[in-house]
Write a protein that holds these residues in place. Structure first.
Motif, PDB file in Angstrom:
ATOM      1  N   LYS A  30      15.571 -29.397 -33.538  1.00 15.54           N
ATOM      2  CA  LYS A  30      16.143 -28.350 -32.901  1.00 15.54           C
ATOM      3  C   LYS A  30      17.546 -28.186 -32.990  1.00 15.54           C
ATOM      4  O   LYS A  30      18.184 -29.149 -34.569  1.00 15.54           O
ATOM      5  N   SER A  85      13.158 -25.114 -34.890  1.00 14.73           N
ATOM      6  CA  SER A  85      11.613 -24.121 -33.790  1.00 14.73           C
ATOM      7  C   SER A  85      11.941 -24.588 -32.547  1.00 14.73           C
ATOM      8  O   SER A  85      10.714 -24.903 -31.052  1.00 14.73           O
ATOM      9  N   GLU A  86      13.267 -26.248 -32.208  1.00 14.27           N
ATOM     10  CA  GLU A  86      13.380 -26.624 -30.758  1.00 14.27           C
ATOM     11  C   GLU A  86      14.546 -25.691 -30.044  1.00 14.27           C
ATOM     12  O   GLU A  86      15.298 -26.617 -31.060  1.00 14.27           O
ATOM     13  N   THR A 101      10.412 -23.689 -28.851  1.00 11.86           N
ATOM     14  CA  THR A 101       9.786 -24.310 -27.398  1.00 11.86           C
ATOM     15  C   THR A 101      10.809 -24.745 -26.866  1.00 11.86           C
ATOM     16  O   THR A 101      12.279 -24.732 -27.863  1.00 11.86           O
ATOM     17  N   GLU A 131       8.194 -32.509 -38.094  1.00 10.43           N
ATOM     18  CA  GLU A 131       8.733 -32.612 -37.250  1.00 10.43           C
ATOM     19  C   GLU A 131       9.912 -31.992 -36.288  1.00 10.43           C
ATOM     20  O   GLU A 131      10.473 -31.147 -37.545  1.00 10.43           O
ATOM     21  N   ASN A 132       9.615 -31.314 -35.219  1.00 16.98           N
ATOM     22  CA  ASN A 132      10.305 -30.119 -34.594  1.00 16.98           C
ATOM     23  C   ASN A 132      11.689 -30.268 -35.116  1.00 16.98           C
ATOM     24  O   ASN A 132      12.241 -31.614 -35.148  1.00 16.98           O
TER      25      ASN A 132
END
Length: 184
Positions: free
Chosen positions: A5, A108-109, A134, A2-3
């Protein structure tokens, strides 16, 4: 996987508010929206990163170290455990530990808000995308100011719309605070 954030709050500092050395149009409203995002991330125990600009230019008129103006605004004051990255350039990645921090924490986000839309928010969002993050830009949690080019004035509202529109094209998904917090 899972991203993971994180919230990135860029340069919401006293000099950008009424009475500060470089007030922006709509800074108070933007800071209230950033505060909603901050509270949402805190409630969900998600990572929060505060960016604080410290000017190192001799001719600088704002963000001068050891002044009230350089301090992070009370609406988004960091608490223990929240990362603070100090920078000297518009791009929050330039000559800071931001990228290493994000990689180390497998983030990653990025959810991005802050000031000035046309400068630090823009350059940081573009750099983040270039580093394969992202990005979600929260447009109403950002503020900018009137600009001038070739003797013509450009109103802050037009600057704001233009930069957010440009970032929405490739570099980020753009949402407003309520859309983001409500998961719309």
């Amino acid at each position: 996987m899972e991203n993971k954030k994180a919230l990135l709050i860029i340069d919401i500092q006293n000099d950008y508010f009424e009475g500060g050395a470089n007030p922006l149009v709509g800074s108070l409203e933007a800071s209230f929206n950033a505060k909603k995002l901050l509270e949402d991330f805190r409630k969900k125990s998600l990572p929060i990163i505060h960016i604080q600009h410290l000017s190192n230019r001799e001719d600088s008129t704002f963000f001068i170290p050891n002044t009230k103006g350089v301090e992070i605004h009370e609406n988004v004051t960091p608490i223990d455990g929240e990362k603070i990255v100090t920078k000297n350039y518009p791009n929050s990645f330039q000559k800071t530990d931001l990228l290493d921090y994000l990689k180390t924490h497998m983030i990653s986000e990025l959810v991005i808000c802050g000031m000035m839309t046309h400068m630090c928010v823009d350059s940081t969002t573009r750099a983040a995308k270039d580093f394969d993050f992202t990005c979600t830009l929260i447009g109403d949690a950002c503020a900018t100011k009137d600009l001038e080019v070739q003797g013509k004035n450009v109103a802050a509202q037009e600057v704001q719309k233009s930069f957010i529109a440009a970032l929405a094209y490739f570099y980020s998904t753009v949402k407003n605070t309520d859309e983001y917090v409500k998961g719309i």
